[in-house]
Each structure stands twice: as structure tokens, then as C-alpha cells.
Design a protein around this motif. Structure first.
Motif, PDB file in Angstrom:
ATOM      1  N   TYR A 189       0.855  -1.212  -0.041  1.00 36.99           N
ATOM      2  CA  TYR A 189       0.039   0.036   0.051  1.00 36.99           C
ATOM      3  C   TYR A 189       0.759   1.287  -0.031  1.00 36.99           C
ATOM      4  N   GLY A 207       1.967   6.900  -6.951  1.00 36.55           N
ATOM      5  CA  GLY A 207       0.756   7.433  -7.706  1.00 36.55           C
ATOM      6  C   GLY A 207       1.059   8.917  -8.225  1.00 36.55           C
ATOM      7  N   ALA A 208      -0.104   9.420  -8.963  1.00 38.46           N
ATOM      8  CA  ALA A 208      -0.040  10.570  -9.854  1.00 38.46           C
ATOM      9  C   ALA A 208       0.676  11.516  -8.855  1.00 38.46           C
ATOM     10  N   LYS A 209       0.032  11.627  -7.581  1.00 40.61           N
ATOM     11  CA  LYS A 209       0.520  12.596  -6.770  1.00 40.61           C
ATOM     12  C   LYS A 209       1.517  12.219  -5.721  1.00 40.61           C
ATOM     13  N   GLN A 246       2.518   8.069 -15.446  1.00 41.32           N
ATOM     14  CA  GLN A 246       1.786   7.025 -15.433  1.00 41.32           C
ATOM     15  C   GLN A 246       2.560   5.658 -14.729  1.00 41.32           C
ATOM     16  N   LEU A 264       1.774   4.190 -11.460  1.00 35.93           N
ATOM     17  CA  LEU A 264       1.033   3.155 -10.663  1.00 35.93           C
ATOM     18  C   LEU A 264      -0.086   2.445 -11.846  1.00 35.93           C
ATOM     19  N   TYR A 265      -0.412   0.934 -11.513  1.00 38.86           N
ATOM     20  CA  TYR A 265      -1.163   0.512 -12.245  1.00 38.86           C
ATOM     21  C   TYR A 265      -0.588  -0.026 -13.604  1.00 38.86           C
ATOM     22  N   GLY A 298      -3.500  -2.685 -10.993  1.00 40.30           N
ATOM     23  CA  GLY A 298      -4.770  -2.298 -11.289  1.00 40.30           C
ATOM     24  C   GLY A 298      -5.720  -3.616 -11.463  1.00 40.30           C
ATOM     25  N   ALA A 299      -5.287  -4.698 -10.652  1.00 42.93           N
ATOM     26  CA  ALA A 299      -6.133  -5.894 -10.664  1.00 42.93           C
ATOM     27  C   ALA A 299      -6.763  -6.389 -12.152  1.00 42.93           C
ATOM     28  N   LYS A 300      -5.632  -6.174 -12.912  1.00 43.20           N
ATOM     29  CA  LYS A 300      -5.634  -7.165 -14.134  1.00 43.20           C
ATOM     30  C   LYS A 300      -4.877  -8.313 -13.912  1.00 43.20           C
TER      31      LYS A 300
END
Lengths: 285, 344
Positions: free
Chosen positions: A114, A121-123, A141, A143-144, A226-228
Motif C-alpha cells: 500500500y 501515484g500521480a500525486k 503513469q 501506478l497500475y 490495477g487488478a488485471k
């Protein structure tokens, strides 16, 4: 002597109950027919194994394989020089550095994953730093993406690469290196012809304990990717919890176990070859 | 069958150890109960609450199925699952005579086909699935329907709810068919449609889809009404757009599993959750609509008139409620869903 028997009995009973029995259940489940009502039912069938060849799972398998392989290679590239340096240090600083490497393990890896989310992240930390330095105009980009998954896997698994390597390096006989130097070997020759072959058992052991868990760590790809369905572990988890096709989930698990077995066999074979060539034996690990 | 018997008997042994008087075991969606309510319940009734959470219907169903309906006293399935669990005998009838607060419920949301007469289920909260837009990055007026998510400019940018039925709903609505279709041809058409959406997807999320919006990682995607209203409290720029093709609607219901050990306490818990002041708190904190009419009147005007929480009758009419589609259609959708999530 009786104590020894007791210990052996307890260990065997433990392994039989919590390792052997569950694996037999998994194996049996993988041979049953899928049944969403009863989770699994008779008759016995190989149907779940033939489904493994469906393009969707075969390609997911390859994707998972490459992600894990890349993770292993990166761990090796970072871990190898690090372990070498660590092993050359005097006892006290080495113990301290090893200790520092273990400290993150006191925090659950889920929580650390986490935290990586916040960093990527973006921020997050990386993007806000790059933005404030003026190096980028819009957040990257990170994350994910598969990058984030590999980042997370390398972060979590790196110590498992470093530890066996440190052990190997600290057992390395310095006199061999001195002899090589006396006989006129360049630093590169000393590395390729002496250090690398002698450290192979550590390299293989480290690679195995990084590669195999990497294929199954579904929560890393759930949170950072991203849970793919990126890892085999995601697909196994989905089969059990969401799709409720237990036989197929079990067949996938068995495949992973067989793969692990093959790799271990490869490890033993490689070790034997190294031994024949006069390298380290397994006891030196 | 035998395998399941072995596994469930092992679980039985484990759960016997946990059996005790004066408790109720609640298994609910993550972030789906107002803060302090469980403590209040224990304070008022002396009944302890053992509470755990899940983030999709299927996980909860798989656990309950595995344990033969034992282990929990209250679970909170969505509509389509209520009818399936009822048919499979996984849940037991609820004694309305023991629920003094049942009278507060909106008759419009009772006695639906998924559970005639609400013999087995009591509605808890209801809401919608529509489109979330961060108006700082994207003009909300440019997004009017599900089809807008297919635009190439959103490559690698969207958030989708990690739920098969919700995701298929978008394609069904664009194709102009029912969200409860069982026709294999229509399901395949929807899959083909969704396949072209996958390159636009950045992340699947079902435990807290508002989080990536708030963290700035996504600016467009599917969102649940409650998540949208919670997100707005932190960032007013996050807007909620009802798609022209029709939003998805669902009701989450309290049910008592067939093997519940504390049935009496489960009823007490249900009655407590039906209290207007508790239902009011749920709307205020979780941001979903309550079927509790008395509670609705207790809410302040702003909340009562918030179109995110209580959509207009037209919006509800344009949308569709989820129902059970049966095993066959489910299995077919599952296959396609796995392919979609693997990027195929």
C-alpha cells in the motif's frame, strides 16, 4: 535417541497433516468436474488440465512467466554487487547492514505494498518530486502498470536474493582469488573464471526463491497492477473466489507446483555439474 | 461432493470452538456500516458483534456455500444473489413479526421478483452505478453516456468497477439489451464490445473505487453512487454523471444464512439497523440511498435532494435493476470476464 525419534515423528506428522494432505486434496480437486453448486463433483476428468491450453490461460501464463523472470533478473543485478560488498565488510558493519535489510520484514508486506501505491501515484512522492524539479510537466503513469508490479515484486523479494548470495560470498576462499592474481588474471578474468562459477549455487538458490513466489503474489498485481490478470496467482485466486471453478483453480496450482519441482530438479542438476567442475557443494551454501 | 463434505466438516469443527451466547456474526461489504453503530447495538442489547467484510458478492457467496450456510448470522448480498441463495436454500425466512421497524420501509422497494413478500431478505441500502468524472481534468458536459468511455483519448486512463455484472451492464445498455439477459448471442456481443474498451482501462477496483479518483490516478470511470458522494466530501470536483443509456441499479439486502447459529440475535440486529436514526446515519456516512422512508424524512434537505444519492424517477426508469441470470449465463459471462481481465 528417544528425543530424536520424537522430533522426527512430530515433524513428519506436521508435514503429513499440513503439507501432504492439503496437496493431495488439491490434486484430487484438480481431477474432479467443475460444479458451481457443489464446488467440485464426480466423475474424475482431465478436463481442467486440457483447459490450461486455452489461449487465454496460456498467454496469461507467459505474461506471468516474463514478469517473474524480469523480477528475478533485476533482483540479481541489484543483489549480486550488493551481496559481494556486504560479504567483504568487517563482521560488525555486515551484521548491521543485514539487520537493516531485515527490518522492513517486521511490517506486513501488504501494508508495504500500500505504501508503494502512495509513492508511485500521480500525486505520489516520485511524481511530485519530478514535477517540482521541473523535469516533467504532467505526472508519469507509474501506478497500475507492469512496471509498478515489477517494482513491488523486486522490493519485496530482493532480500531473498541477497541472503543466499552473502552466504556464498562469505564462504568464498580468498586464497583462490590471490592465486588467480598471482597467476596474472585481470580483474575481469578473476570475476568470470573464479568468482562467478563459485557463486553459482547462491545465484541459482536466490533466483529460485525469487522467481517462484513472484508468479503467485496476486496481491501485488491486484494493488499495483490495477487488478488485471497479470500473474498466475491472480487467475488462481479468481477461480477459487469469484468464478468458483475449484477444479480448474486446483489444476493451475498443480501446474505451478510441478513447475517449481522442475526448477528444483534443475537446481540439483546444476549443483552436481558445478561439483564435478570442482565448485562449491551444497553444504557450503 | 465428498470433498466439500470434508472441507465443511473441518470448518464446522473450527466454528464450534467459536460458538458462544450473546453474539451475532455479521459479514458485510467493506466500508458499509456507519461508524459507532455496532458499538451502539452492543450497548443497547448486550449482544457482541463479530464483524468482517468482503469486497464482492462472489467472495461472500463462495465462503457461505463452502460452509453450507454456517458461520455467519447476517450477510448482505445484492438483489441477484438473494434470489440465487433463496433457490439454493442457503438462507432462511425472516420473521417479520420480530421486526418492529419493518413498517418504515418504502413499499416501492419491497416485494420485488427476487424475493416476493421479502420473506428472506430486508433491503438495507440501494444505489446506482454510473460515471465518475473529475471536473478539474475533464469537462463533465463532454461525458453523457457509457459510450463516451470508449473514446480513444482515454487510452490507459479509465477505472472500471471490478465486478462482472457491472461491467457487462455498460455494453448491454449500449447494445440496447437487458442487463439481465441470458441469451448467449447477446452476451457474446457484449464481450466483443467490451474487448474494444479494455485498452482504455487502467485499473479495476471494487473495494473503494473513489480512492484512485481522490489520489488523482484516474479522472474518469465507473463509480458507485455512495462512493461518489463520499468522494465529493473530500473533493468537490468529482462529479457523478448518469449515462443516457441507463445506469445500473441494485439493492443490498440483509439475509440470515440457513445455518446461522444466533437467529434470535440476527433479528435483533436487523431491527436495530431498521431504526430510522440508524438508517439516517447510514445515508449520511456511506452515501447510499435508504429504503427507510421515515429515515429519509429525517435527513436534511440537501442530502434528501442530492441527485447522487436519491436519483430522480426518470433516471431510475432509464436504468435497470440487477436480477439473477442463472448458472449457465453466469458461467458464460465468467469465461468472457477472465478473458477481458487478461486483456483479450
Amino acid at each position: 535417541m528417544r528425543f530424536r525419534q520424537l522430533v522426527i515423528t512430530v515433524t513428519l506428522a506436521w508435514l503429513a497433516l499440513f503439507v501432504l494432505a492439503p496437496h493431495i486434496l488439491v490434486l484430487l480437486t484438480s481431477l474432479l468436474s467443475p460444479d458451481t453448486q457443489q464446488l467440485a463433483s464426480y466423475p474424475f476428468t482431465m478436463q481442467s488440465y486440457t483447459r490450461l491450453w486455452e489461449p487465454v490461460y496460456a498467454s496469461a501464463f507467459w505474461q506471468s512467466f516474463w514478469l517473474s523472470l524480469l523480477t528475478t533478473v533485476i533482483c540479481l543485478l541489484i543483489g549480486y554487487p550488493f551481496a559481494w560488498t556486504l560479504a567483504r565488510l568487517p563482521k560488525l558493519p555486515r551484521a548491521l547492514l543485514l539487520f537493516l535489510m531485515m527490518v522492513p520484514f517486521w511490517t506486513n508486506s501488504l501494508i508495504r505494498t500500500y505504501a508503494i501505491k502512495l509513492i508511485l501515484g500521480a500525486k505520489g512522492l516520485i511524481n511530485s518530486t519530478l514535477l517540482s524539479l521541473g523535469l516533467i510537466d504532467t505526472p508519469l503513469q507509474l501506478l497500475y502498470t507492469p512496471f509498478a508490479v515489477i517494482f513491488g515484486l523486486v522490493y519485496i523479494l530482493l532480500p531473498f536474493m541477497v541472503l543466499p548470495l552473502v552466504t556464498t560470498f562469505s564462504k568464498l576462499d580468498n586464497r583462490l582469488l590471490e592465486a588467480a592474481r598471482d597467476l596474472g588474471a585481470t580483474p575481469w578474468q578473476r570475476f568470470v573464471q573464479v568468482i562467478l562459477p563459485l557463486s553459482m549455487p547462491g545465484v541459482i538458490a536466490g533466483s529460485l526463491i525469487v522467481f517462484l513466489p513472484a508468479m503467485g503474489m496476486f496481491y501485488v498485481s491486484d494493488l499495483l497492477g490495477g487488478a488485471k490478470n497479470l500473474l498466475l496467482g491472480n487467475i488462481i485466486k479468481n477461480q477459487f473466489l469469484v468464478v468458483r471453478d475449484w477444479p480448474f483453480g486446483a489444476a493451475l496450482s498443480i501446474t505451478l507446483i510441478v513447475l517449481m519441482g522442475l526448477l528444483l530438479w534443475f537446481y540439483v542438476q546444476a549443483n552436481r555439474r558445478i561439483n564435478r567442475q570442482g565448485g562449491l557443494d551444497d553444504n557450503a551454501l | 461432493m465428498t470433498l466439500r463434505a470434508i472441507v465443511s466438516s473441518v470448518l464446522c469443527v473450527l466454528s464450534v470452538a467459536a460458538h458462544a451466547d450473546g453474539k451475532v456474526v455479521v459479514y458485510n461489504w467493506a466500508e458499509y456500516i456507519p461508524e459507532g453503530v455496532l458499538e451502539q447495538f452492543t450497548e443497547k442489547t448486550g449482544i457482541k458483534v463479530e464483524y468482517s467484510t468482503y469486497d464482492n458478492n462472489e467472495t461472500m457467496y463462495a465462503k457461505l456455500k463452502l460452509q453450507n450456510g454456517k458461520g455467519y448470522d447476517i450477510v448482505v448480498p445484492s438483489t441477484y444473489l438473494v434470489s440465487r441463495m433463496r433457490k439454493e436454500g442457503l438462507i432462511q425466512p425472516i420473521d417479520h413479526a420480530r421486526l418492529t421497524n419493518y413498517k418504515h420501509l418504502d413499499p416501492d422497494l419491497l416485494d420485488k421478483p427476487y424475493d416476493p413478500g421479502n420473506q428472506y431478505s430486508i433491503p438495507y441500502l440501494w444505489g446506482s452505478t454510473a460515471i465518475g468524472v473529475n471536473s478539474d481534468d475533464i469537462d463533465p458536459a463532454s461525458i453523457t453516456g457509457w459510450a463516451d468511455l470508449w473514446d480513444e483519448q482515454w487510452r490507459g486512463k479509465l477505472l472500471l468497477i471490478d465486478d462482472m455484472r457491472e461491467v457487462f451492464h455498460m455494453a448491454y445498455k449500449i447494445n440496447g439489451v437487458s442487463t439481465n439477459t441470458t441469451d448467449p448471442a447477446q452476451i457474446e456481443q457484449a464481450y466483443e464490445k467490451l474487448k474494444t474498451l479494455m485498452p482504455n482501462v487502467l485499473v479495476f477496483n471494487a473495494d473503494a473505487p473513489r480512492e484512485p479518483f481522490l489520489a488523482g490516478d484516474v479522472s474518469l470511470g465507473m463509480l458507485w453512487s455512495g462512493e461518489a458522494s463520499m468522494a465529493q466530501e473530500e473533493n468537490a470536483a468529482i462529479e457523478y454523471v448518469y449515462p443516457s443509456e441507463g445506469a445500473g441499479f441494485w439493492i443490498d439486502n440483509f439475509v440470515i444464512p440457513a445455518g446461522a447459529e444466533n437467529v434470535e440475535n440476527a433479528h435483533k440486529f436487523l431491527d436495530f439497523m431498521l431504526r430510522p436514526e440508524v438508517a439516517k446515519q447510514a445515508v449520511e456516512e456511506i452515501g447510499y440511498a435508504t429504503p427507510n422512508l421515515t429515515a429519509r424524512d429525517l435527513l436534511d434537505e440537501e442530502t434528501r435532494n442530492n441527485p447522487i444519492i436519491f436519483p430522480s424517477a426518470d433516471v431510475v426508469k432509464a436504468g435497470e435493476f440487477q436480477e439473477d441470470i442463472g448458472e449457465e449465463a453466469n458461467a458464460l459471462m465468467n469465461d468472457y470476464w477472465e478473458k477481458l481481465k487478461s486483456g483479450q
